[in-house]
Design a protein around this motif. Structure first.
Motif, PDB file in Angstrom:
ATOM      1  N   ARG A 164       0.818  -1.214   0.000  1.00  0.00           N
ATOM      2  CA  ARG A 164       0.000   0.000   0.000  1.00  0.00           C
ATOM      3  C   ARG A 164       0.852   1.265   0.000  1.00  0.00           C
ATOM      4  O   ARG A 164       0.405   2.324  -0.447  1.00  0.00           O
ATOM      5  CB  ARG A 164      -0.914   0.006   1.224  1.00  0.00           C
ATOM      6  N   TYR A 165       2.071   1.156   0.501  1.00  0.00           N
ATOM      7  CA  TYR A 165       2.903   2.345   0.656  1.00  0.00           C
ATOM      8  C   TYR A 165       3.493   2.844  -0.664  1.00  0.00           C
ATOM      9  O   TYR A 165       4.012   3.958  -0.725  1.00  0.00           O
ATOM     10  CB  TYR A 165       4.023   2.066   1.658  1.00  0.00           C
ATOM     11  N   THR A 166       3.408   2.030  -1.706  1.00  0.00           N
ATOM     12  CA  THR A 166       3.854   2.486  -3.020  1.00  0.00           C
ATOM     13  C   THR A 166       2.691   2.587  -3.998  1.00  0.00           C
ATOM     14  O   THR A 166       2.913   2.716  -5.208  1.00  0.00           O
ATOM     15  CB  THR A 166       4.922   1.531  -3.589  1.00  0.00           C
ATOM     16  N   ASP A 167       1.470   2.542  -3.484  1.00  0.00           N
ATOM     17  CA  ASP A 167       0.296   2.676  -4.350  1.00  0.00           C
ATOM     18  C   ASP A 167       0.307   4.038  -5.039  1.00  0.00           C
ATOM     19  O   ASP A 167       0.510   5.073  -4.376  1.00  0.00           O
ATOM     20  CB  ASP A 167      -0.972   2.538  -3.512  1.00  0.00           C
ATOM     21  N   PRO A 168       0.103   4.097  -6.350  1.00  0.00           N
ATOM     22  CA  PRO A 168       0.171   5.376  -7.079  1.00  0.00           C
ATOM     23  C   PRO A 168      -0.797   6.431  -6.556  1.00  0.00           C
ATOM     24  O   PRO A 168      -0.447   7.620  -6.480  1.00  0.00           O
ATOM     25  CB  PRO A 168      -0.160   4.969  -8.527  1.00  0.00           C
ATOM     26  N   GLU A 169      -2.012   6.014  -6.202  1.00  0.00           N
ATOM     27  CA  GLU A 169      -2.993   6.972  -5.678  1.00  0.00           C
ATOM     28  C   GLU A 169      -2.478   7.586  -4.372  1.00  0.00           C
ATOM     29  O   GLU A 169      -2.571   8.796  -4.141  1.00  0.00           O
ATOM     30  CB  GLU A 169      -4.333   6.279  -5.436  1.00  0.00           C
ATOM     31  N   TYR A 170      -1.953   6.732  -3.522  1.00  0.00           N
ATOM     32  CA  TYR A 170      -1.444   7.194  -2.226  1.00  0.00           C
ATOM     33  C   TYR A 170      -0.282   8.161  -2.419  1.00  0.00           C
ATOM     34  O   TYR A 170      -0.220   9.225  -1.774  1.00  0.00           O
ATOM     35  CB  TYR A 170      -1.019   5.988  -1.399  1.00  0.00           C
ATOM     36  N   LEU A 171       0.648   7.829  -3.306  1.00  0.00           N
ATOM     37  CA  LEU A 171       1.809   8.689  -3.520  1.00  0.00           C
ATOM     38  C   LEU A 171       1.405  10.034  -4.122  1.00  0.00           C
ATOM     39  O   LEU A 171       2.025  11.071  -3.813  1.00  0.00           O
ATOM     40  CB  LEU A 171       2.827   7.975  -4.422  1.00  0.00           C
ATOM     41  N   THR A 172       0.372  10.035  -4.933  1.00  0.00           N
ATOM     42  CA  THR A 172      -0.124  11.301  -5.484  1.00  0.00           C
ATOM     43  C   THR A 172      -0.589  12.225  -4.364  1.00  0.00           C
ATOM     44  O   THR A 172      -0.298  13.439  -4.368  1.00  0.00           O
ATOM     45  CB  THR A 172      -1.276  11.042  -6.467  1.00  0.00           C
ATOM     46  N   TRP A 173      -1.306  11.670  -3.402  1.00  0.00           N
ATOM     47  CA  TRP A 173      -1.776  12.476  -2.274  1.00  0.00           C
ATOM     48  C   TRP A 173      -0.620  12.899  -1.379  1.00  0.00           C
ATOM     49  O   TRP A 173      -0.601  14.037  -0.880  1.00  0.00           O
ATOM     50  CB  TRP A 173      -2.827  11.692  -1.483  1.00  0.00           C
ATOM     51  N   LEU A 174       0.362  12.023  -1.177  1.00  0.00           N
ATOM     52  CA  LEU A 174       1.517  12.419  -0.371  1.00  0.00           C
ATOM     53  C   LEU A 174       2.260  13.582  -1.015  1.00  0.00           C
ATOM     54  O   LEU A 174       2.735  14.488  -0.319  1.00  0.00           O
ATOM     55  CB  LEU A 174       2.476  11.240  -0.201  1.00  0.00           C
ATOM     56  N   ARG A 175       2.352  13.563  -2.331  1.00  0.00           N
ATOM     57  CA  ARG A 175       3.022  14.684  -3.016  1.00  0.00           C
ATOM     58  C   ARG A 175       2.254  15.983  -2.815  1.00  0.00           C
ATOM     59  O   ARG A 175       2.849  17.057  -2.691  1.00  0.00           O
ATOM     60  CB  ARG A 175       3.176  14.366  -4.509  1.00  0.00           C
ATOM     61  N   MET A 176       0.934  15.904  -2.786  1.00  0.00           N
ATOM     62  CA  MET A 176       0.135  17.101  -2.523  1.00  0.00           C
ATOM     63  C   MET A 176       0.393  17.610  -1.107  1.00  0.00           C
ATOM     64  O   MET A 176       0.561  18.824  -0.882  1.00  0.00           O
ATOM     65  CB  MET A 176      -1.348  16.797  -2.729  1.00  0.00           C
ATOM     66  N   PHE A 177       0.453  16.700  -0.138  1.00  0.00           N
ATOM     67  CA  PHE A 177       0.745  17.117   1.232  1.00  0.00           C
ATOM     68  C   PHE A 177       2.164  17.680   1.334  1.00  0.00           C
ATOM     69  O   PHE A 177       2.421  18.603   2.115  1.00  0.00           O
ATOM     70  CB  PHE A 177       0.554  15.943   2.194  1.00  0.00           C
ATOM     71  N   ARG A 178       3.098  17.116   0.552  1.00  0.00           N
ATOM     72  CA  ARG A 178       4.444  17.675   0.517  1.00  0.00           C
ATOM     73  C   ARG A 178       4.421  19.122   0.057  1.00  0.00           C
ATOM     74  O   ARG A 178       5.098  19.996   0.632  1.00  0.00           O
ATOM     75  CB  ARG A 178       5.343  16.849  -0.408  1.00  0.00           C
ATOM     76  N   LYS A 179       3.637  19.385  -0.976  1.00  0.00           N
ATOM     77  CA  LYS A 179       3.532  20.747  -1.496  1.00  0.00           C
ATOM     78  C   LYS A 179       2.970  21.689  -0.435  1.00  0.00           C
ATOM     79  O   LYS A 179       3.468  22.807  -0.247  1.00  0.00           O
ATOM     80  CB  LYS A 179       2.646  20.759  -2.743  1.00  0.00           C
TER      81      LYS A 179
END
Length: 525
Positions: A247-262
């Motif tokens: 789950r930690y490399t799921d594309p949907e999840y990583l997309t949201w993490l990048r938004m939180f990074r921003k």
């Protein structure tokens, strides 16, 4: 919507409910003239409620002839439990989390009784007040069951009840959310825009800076708000093609993490979020300083009541938040069959017969009704066949939980053997503002017990598991604090390489093996 079985992490199962399949047998132990005191160890430093002063504990002692002296750790729970085991000084009764590695040591070292043998010898009603499916789940290869859980659910419980409320919720401060137009926050773009607008319109609340995004504390394993809960809201599966899914490399999840990074890089997720412990977070919730949070609704219930008393428009409400690109519903976990804690009877117990009878009484319908509602005529009345809390009891429960525990001691003050499914038949309606959050969560409840796996801490796989969790705990804040998407990708790449070297594939293989066994035991396809 109807509850469904889903694929999701068992590690989410830190929050709070119980089992089904139990008989409605009322168990009242045969009292002796003397009252005995049992020492009961509860492996949580935050549990501070005493026994013997409130109505419920007095009634239990009157019914069973057993008084209780609670023992809890001061400081580190692990150190305290290890000391008790190493010195062979476990108290009469012991309650610990089902996942604790010390459980295996207690059983292998012969420090605890098998409950079925005590039941056969002293009190067969154990088999009436417990679930056969739960007993089977916890029966070891030697044919014995040593500990019994609280807060346990079977798949049938979740499928057959539409009023089981999971804990994870997406919360927004009502007045701010409405002031910015009650926006859809289900996509990364919309979420980002809503957070920015909230901060622009409300840079401060009551003279203190608004914190646009909040969550649970970061610890050595990561942060449930920004890993497991976010994955829940995105309906990230935990199994694909018959194998454990990463789950930690799921594309949907990583997309949201990048938004939180921003958001972090632009100052919308301040440093406080990464360092605050629960005490500091609770204080800020009580001040209404967060705009939105991925948070457990029960963990902020006390603060929510305070906000509601001050101004009902400035409370937190649950709304639909992050979703995957398909718009799938969130899949929010309730406890699985393993439950939350396990209760054991120690070989040091001064009177194992009365200990097993006390457990059986607490797990019976009579005991459950008492620990949940209290005493009829004193804490509640039966009106048209339904329990109704007395006004003064309800008022104290909603305004001062500590005082309520000290005076009445109901509403699962003594939660060690609670059975929330049985208690549904007596469930009293929540008042606002807690009602809204609970009702919102119910529609997304999901059973995930098939994904509860146990990795022996002292094994090679245990060391791999601990190392990979620690690696993620260091990586998650680095991802969120990355200054650019390029830096984010480099951190992620380094994480995956290190995880592979630690032996992640072996761990995933073992988890897949256990998941298959669990599904067979539970009858899940």
């Amino acid at each position: 919507m109807k509850h469904r079985l889903v694929q999701i992490s068992a590690a989410l199962l830190l929050s709070s409910m119980m089992l089904s399949g139990c008989s409605e047998t009322n168990v009242i132990p045969e009292k002796t003239d003397d009252t005995i005191t049992m020492d009961w160890y509860v492996n949580y430093s935050w549990f501070v409620t005493d026994w013997g002063e409130n109505m419920v504990s007095k009634e239990i002692t009157d019914q069973t002839g057993v008084d209780v002296n609670f023992i809890t750790p001061i400081g580190n729970e692990t150190n305290k439990l290890n000391t008790l085991i190493d010195s062979n000084t476990l108290p009469d009764i012991v309650t610990v989390g089902w996942w604790e590695p010390q459980i295996k040591e207690m059983i292998d070292s012969g420090l605890v009784y098998s409950l079925n043998e005590l039941a056969d010898k002293y009190d067969p009603s154990f088999y009436d007040v417990t679930s056969s499916k739960v007993r089977d789940w916890y029966t070891l290869s030697d044919g014995n069951i040593y500990g019994y859980p609280n807060s346990s659910y079977t798949p049938e419980d979740v499928l057959n009840n539409d009023n089981i409320a999971p804990n994870p919720t997406f919360l927004v401060r009502k007045d701010i959310y409405e002031a910015i137009g009650s926006p859809d926050m289900s996509t990364p773009e919309n979420f980002y825009n809503a957070v920015v607008k909230a901060k622009e319109m409300f840079p401060e609340v009551d003279g203190k800076p608004l914190i646009p995004v909040g969550g649970h504390e970061f610890n050595s394993d990561g942060c449930v708000s920004f890993d497991q809960y976010l994955q829940c809201f995105l309906a990230v599966p935990y199994e694909k093609d018959g194998k454990k899914y990463d789950r930690y490399t799921d594309p949907e999840y990583l997309t949201w993490l990048r938004m939180f990074r921003k958001l972090t890089s632009e100052g919308y997720i301040p440093d406080d979020v990464f360092v605050d412990q629960r005490t500091q977070t609770s204080e800020k919730i009580e001040e209404g300083r967060y705009f939105c949070m991925l948070y457990q609704r029960t963990d902020m219930a006390d603060q929510e009541k305070i906000l509601y008393d001050k101004n009902p428009d400035k409370i937190y409400i649950a709304v639909d938040g992050p979703r995957n690109s398909k718009g799938d519903d969130p899949v929010l976990p309730v406890n699985g069959i393993a439950g939350w804690t396990l209760t054991f009877i120690s070989k040091n117990c001064k009177d194992p017969e009365r200990a097993i009878k006390l457990m059986d009484y607490l797990m019976s319908e009579k005991g459950q009704k008492l620990t949940y509602l209290g005493i009829e005529g004193k804490t509640y009345d039966m009106i048209q066949g339904k329990p109704v809390l007395k006004p003064e009891v309800k008022e104290l429960l909603s305004s001062d939980r500590e005082a309520y525990n000290a005076l009445y001691g109901a509403d699962n003050t003594y939660w060690m053997l609670q059975n929330n499914v049985m208690q549904l038949k007596w469930q009293t309606e929540l008042d606002e503002p807690l009602k809204q959050m609970s009702e919102w969560a119910c529609q997304y409840a999901a059973y995930v017990g098939q994904y509860e796996v146990y990795i022996n801490e002292d094994s090679e796989l245990g060391r791999i598991y601990a190392s990979t969790r620690s690696l993620w705990g260091k990586t998650l804040p680095m991802l969120l604090l990355a200054r650019s998407d390029i830096e984010f990708d480099n951190v992620l790449k380094d994480y995956l390489e290190q995880r592979q070297k630690l032996g992640y594939d072996k761990l995933a293989e073992e988890e897949t093996r256990q998941i298959k066994i669990n599904k067979e035991k539970l009858g899940i396809e």
